[in-house]
Design an enzyme around this catalytic site. Structure first.
Site, PDB file in Angstrom:
ATOM      1  N   ASP A 192     -22.358 -64.133   4.052  1.00  0.00           N
ATOM      2  CA  ASP A 192     -21.373 -65.036   3.464  1.00  0.00           C
ATOM      3  C   ASP A 192     -21.391 -64.854   1.948  1.00  0.00           C
ATOM      4  O   ASP A 192     -22.405 -64.452   1.381  1.00  0.00           O
ATOM      5  CB  ASP A 192     -21.750 -66.475   3.822  1.00  0.00           C
ATOM      6  CG  ASP A 192     -20.543 -67.389   3.883  1.00  0.00           C
ATOM      7  OD1 ASP A 192     -19.423 -66.923   3.575  1.00  0.00           O
ATOM      8  OD2 ASP A 192     -20.709 -68.560   4.257  1.00  0.00           O
ATOM      9  N   THR A 226     -14.449 -65.514  -0.666  1.00  0.00           N
ATOM     10  CA  THR A 226     -13.253 -66.227  -1.110  1.00  0.00           C
ATOM     11  C   THR A 226     -12.584 -65.447  -2.233  1.00  0.00           C
ATOM     12  O   THR A 226     -11.491 -65.781  -2.652  1.00  0.00           O
ATOM     13  CB  THR A 226     -13.631 -67.627  -1.650  1.00  0.00           C
ATOM     14  OG1 THR A 226     -14.734 -67.475  -2.562  1.00  0.00           O
ATOM     15  CG2 THR A 226     -14.040 -68.547  -0.523  1.00  0.00           C
ATOM     16  N   ARG A 236     -10.264 -76.888   7.869  1.00  0.00           N
ATOM     17  CA  ARG A 236     -11.395 -77.765   7.548  1.00  0.00           C
ATOM     18  C   ARG A 236     -10.895 -79.114   7.044  1.00  0.00           C
ATOM     19  O   ARG A 236     -11.431 -80.159   7.411  1.00  0.00           O
ATOM     20  CB  ARG A 236     -12.308 -77.129   6.494  1.00  0.00           C
ATOM     21  CG  ARG A 236     -13.416 -78.104   6.063  1.00  0.00           C
ATOM     22  CD  ARG A 236     -14.352 -77.520   5.026  1.00  0.00           C
ATOM     23  NE  ARG A 236     -15.168 -76.467   5.580  1.00  0.00           N
ATOM     24  CZ  ARG A 236     -15.433 -75.316   4.956  1.00  0.00           C
ATOM     25  NH1 ARG A 236     -14.924 -75.085   3.763  1.00  0.00           N
ATOM     26  NH2 ARG A 236     -16.186 -74.416   5.524  1.00  0.00           N
ATOM     27  N   LYS A 294     -13.442 -68.277   8.068  1.00  0.00           N
ATOM     28  CA  LYS A 294     -14.190 -67.016   7.950  1.00  0.00           C
ATOM     29  C   LYS A 294     -15.518 -67.079   8.713  1.00  0.00           C
ATOM     30  O   LYS A 294     -15.821 -66.184   9.499  1.00  0.00           O
ATOM     31  CB  LYS A 294     -14.447 -66.683   6.470  1.00  0.00           C
ATOM     32  CG  LYS A 294     -13.162 -66.483   5.680  1.00  0.00           C
ATOM     33  CD  LYS A 294     -13.418 -66.160   4.231  1.00  0.00           C
ATOM     34  CE  LYS A 294     -14.109 -67.285   3.474  1.00  0.00           C
ATOM     35  NZ  LYS A 294     -13.305 -68.532   3.407  1.00  0.00           N
ATOM     36  N   THR A 295     -16.285 -68.137   8.477  1.00  0.00           N
ATOM     37  CA  THR A 295     -17.557 -68.275   9.189  1.00  0.00           C
ATOM     38  C   THR A 295     -17.309 -68.367  10.695  1.00  0.00           C
ATOM     39  O   THR A 295     -18.021 -67.757  11.496  1.00  0.00           O
ATOM     40  CB  THR A 295     -18.300 -69.542   8.693  1.00  0.00           C
ATOM     41  OG1 THR A 295     -18.562 -69.389   7.294  1.00  0.00           O
ATOM     42  CG2 THR A 295     -19.607 -69.744   9.431  1.00  0.00           C
TER      43      THR A 295
HETATM   44  N1  ATP Z   1      -8.367 -70.955  13.455  1.00  0.00           N
HETATM   45  C1  ATP Z   1      -9.025 -72.096  13.618  1.00  0.00           C
HETATM   46  N2  ATP Z   1      -8.818 -72.838  14.721  1.00  0.00           N
HETATM   47  C2  ATP Z   1      -9.461 -74.006  14.875  1.00  0.00           C
HETATM   48  N3  ATP Z   1     -10.353 -74.508  13.997  1.00  0.00           N
HETATM   49  C3  ATP Z   1     -10.608 -73.801  12.902  1.00  0.00           C
HETATM   50  C4  ATP Z   1      -9.963 -72.557  12.668  1.00  0.00           C
HETATM   51  N4  ATP Z   1     -10.399 -72.077  11.493  1.00  0.00           N
HETATM   52  C5  ATP Z   1     -11.279 -72.967  11.021  1.00  0.00           C
HETATM   53  N5  ATP Z   1     -11.401 -74.009  11.848  1.00  0.00           N
HETATM   54  C6  ATP Z   1     -12.222 -75.193  11.629  1.00  0.00           C
HETATM   55  O1  ATP Z   1     -12.398 -75.341  10.226  1.00  0.00           O
HETATM   56  C7  ATP Z   1     -13.763 -75.472   9.886  1.00  0.00           C
HETATM   57  C8  ATP Z   1     -14.040 -74.595   8.696  1.00  0.00           C
HETATM   58  O2  ATP Z   1     -13.990 -73.242   9.061  1.00  0.00           O
HETATM   59  P1  ATP Z   1     -15.023 -72.176   8.487  1.00  0.00           P
HETATM   60  O3  ATP Z   1     -16.324 -72.825   8.213  1.00  0.00           O
HETATM   61  O4  ATP Z   1     -15.019 -71.025   9.411  1.00  0.00           O
HETATM   62  O5  ATP Z   1     -14.312 -71.793   7.120  1.00  0.00           O
HETATM   63  P2  ATP Z   1     -14.724 -70.717   6.043  1.00  0.00           P
HETATM   64  O6  ATP Z   1     -13.531 -69.851   5.842  1.00  0.00           O
HETATM   65  O7  ATP Z   1     -15.992 -70.069   6.438  1.00  0.00           O
HETATM   66  O8  ATP Z   1     -14.942 -71.611   4.742  1.00  0.00           O
HETATM   67  P3  ATP Z   1     -15.908 -71.345   3.464  1.00  0.00           P
HETATM   68  O9  ATP Z   1     -15.213 -70.321   2.612  1.00  0.00           O
HETATM   69  O10 ATP Z   1     -15.952 -72.676   2.781  1.00  0.00           O
HETATM   70  O11 ATP Z   1     -17.228 -70.912   3.990  1.00  0.00           O
HETATM   71  C9  ATP Z   1     -14.556 -75.066  11.122  1.00  0.00           C
HETATM   72  O12 ATP Z   1     -15.517 -76.033  11.406  1.00  0.00           O
HETATM   73  C10 ATP Z   1     -13.578 -75.033  12.254  1.00  0.00           C
HETATM   74  O13 ATP Z   1     -13.785 -76.138  13.083  1.00  0.00           O
HETATM   75 MG    MG Z   2     -17.907 -70.188   5.621  1.00  0.00          MG
END
Ligand code: ATP
Ligand code: MG
Length: 351
Positions: free
Chosen positions: A116, A165, A224, A71-72
């Site tokens: 977020d 989430t 992740r 998401k981030t």
């Molecule tokens: N589609 C993708 N392709 C490649 N790497 C990804 C992808 N999605 C996520 N990642 C990797 O996974 C890690 C976590 O992703 P991210 O921080 O965007 O998750 P999030 O959904 O924001 O999690 P949270 O809910 O904990 O904040 C990132 O550092 C990234 O390197």
């Molecule tokens: Mg995030």
């Protein structure tokens, strides 16, 4: 332990600083680099392309999905694809409407505001956000009581990217103000293999396809976790072998970190083990189960159970937690009774 800490705990034993630095280094920078999520990617691509073609600002975007699914990452991609700056904040950081007003009033035209954990924003801030999203306007309240006046403040058009989430916790008026909602799904093993190859390349680690597949299979559908396991396997490969990640090296390394072939970690196996060995497969109440494994209720419920349920190893029933036949098989145990009753249906108290 809360969700976030739980996600950290999961196989993540290295320093937070290193963790975050590596995580941002591994973040895909544009939609083409973003692996998987074909639906969200296609939909978002259309939204952003159309906005660019109009020379305008993209619609507000809501991203929902489990931790670590990207998401981030996608929020940052929205800004990058629009060539716009991004401002990052989070629901818990905005306790007062004034906090939000300060942020909103300092946005520049076209800027992306990433909010977020948007479900954790306070009520008054939320109401201010409604108006800002819809009319690009906020009412700043000056004074208190009957003498208070609302001074309207025009905002430049901006794009709000909200992440949560828990989409279910968002009040409908807020949810409805997003022009586009992307639901992030867990990743297929083949997609995680691509994530791992990409990350291995960026980390300059040699990984053979079977090694990547071994890590992908234990990553719980989550990039992740895939990246984190990759780094632990890399450490092992460097210390115990020639640095190349093969299937054997990956399996041995993840054995050391107590991540099993299906991606269950120590806590997951403790929960499942207690359910099977102490409670005959259930049903057993969450509180009892939590005490048995020496963890908080929330940890068991929010950290261990979602994955166990998703894997079809545990079921939540009105009478309590119940192990499925697959759970017995996974821990290499025989269900207690073979008398035709479904395993796990036995009642401890004989009622
Ligand atoms: N589609 C993708 N392709 C490649 N790497 C990804 C992808 N999605 C996520 N990642 C990797 O996974 C890690 C976590 O992703 P991210 O921080 O965007 O998750 P999030 O959904 O924001 O999690 P949270 O809910 O904990 O904040 C990132 O550092 C990234 O390197
Ligand atoms: Mg995030």
């Amino acid at each position: 332990m809360n969700w976030e800490e739980g996600a950290e705990r999961l196989v993540g034993a290295d320093a937070d600083g290193e963790d975050q630095a590596v995580e941002s280094a591994l973040r895909p920078k544009n939609l083409d680099e973003f692996v998987g999520q074909p639906k969200v990617r296609e939909q978002l691509d259309l939204v952003l392309r159309a906005a660019r073609a109009r020379g305008g600002t993209a619609d507000h975007v809501l991203l929902s999905g489990a931790p670590g699914l990207g998401k981030t990452t996608l929020a940052m991609i929205v800004a990058a694809e629009m060539g716009a700056p991004i401002r990052i904040t989070s629901g818990p950081a905005i306790q007062h409407a004034g906090d939000l007003a300060a942020i909103l009033s300092s946005l520049t035209e076209g800027e992306v505001l990433f909010l977020d954990e948007i479900h954790r924003m306070s009520r008054p801030a939320e109401e201010m956000l409604y108006m800002a999203m819809e009319d690009f306007r906020v009412d700043v309240i000056v004074g208190k009581g009957p003498g208070a006046t609302a001074i309207p403040l025009e905002l430049p058009p901006f794009t709000l990217v909200g992440a949560t989430t828990r989409a279910g916790l968002l009040p409908p008026p807020l949810r409805d103000r997003f022009g586009f909602t992307g639901h992030m799904e867990f990743y297929e093993p083949a997609e995680l293999e691509r994530v791992i190859h990409r990350s291995a390349h960026l980390l300059d680690v040699e990984t053979d396809p079977e090694g990547a597949a071994e890590i992908a299979g234990r990553s719980r559908g989550t990039p992740r976790i895939a990246n984190r396991l990759l780094r632990r396997v890399r450490d092992y490969a460097q210390v115990k072998a020639d640095g190349v990640i093969t299937r054997e090296i990956a399996a041995a390394a993840l054995g050391v970190y107590e991540v099993d072939a299906r991606g269950l970690d120590r806590l997951d196996r403790a929960v499942l083990g207690a359910l099977l060995k102490l409670f005959g497969g259930g049903p057993v109440g969450l509180s009892t189960l939590s005490v048995a494994v020496g963890e908080e209720r929330e940890t068991v419920e929010e950290v261990a159970e979602p994955f166990l349920v998703r894997e079809g190893l545990l079921a939540r029933t009105p009478r309590g937690r119940v192990a499925t036949p697959a759970a017995w098989a996974h821990l290499g145990l025989a269900p207690p009774r073979q008398n035709g009753g479904a395993p796990g249906q036995q009642d401890l108290f004989g009622a």
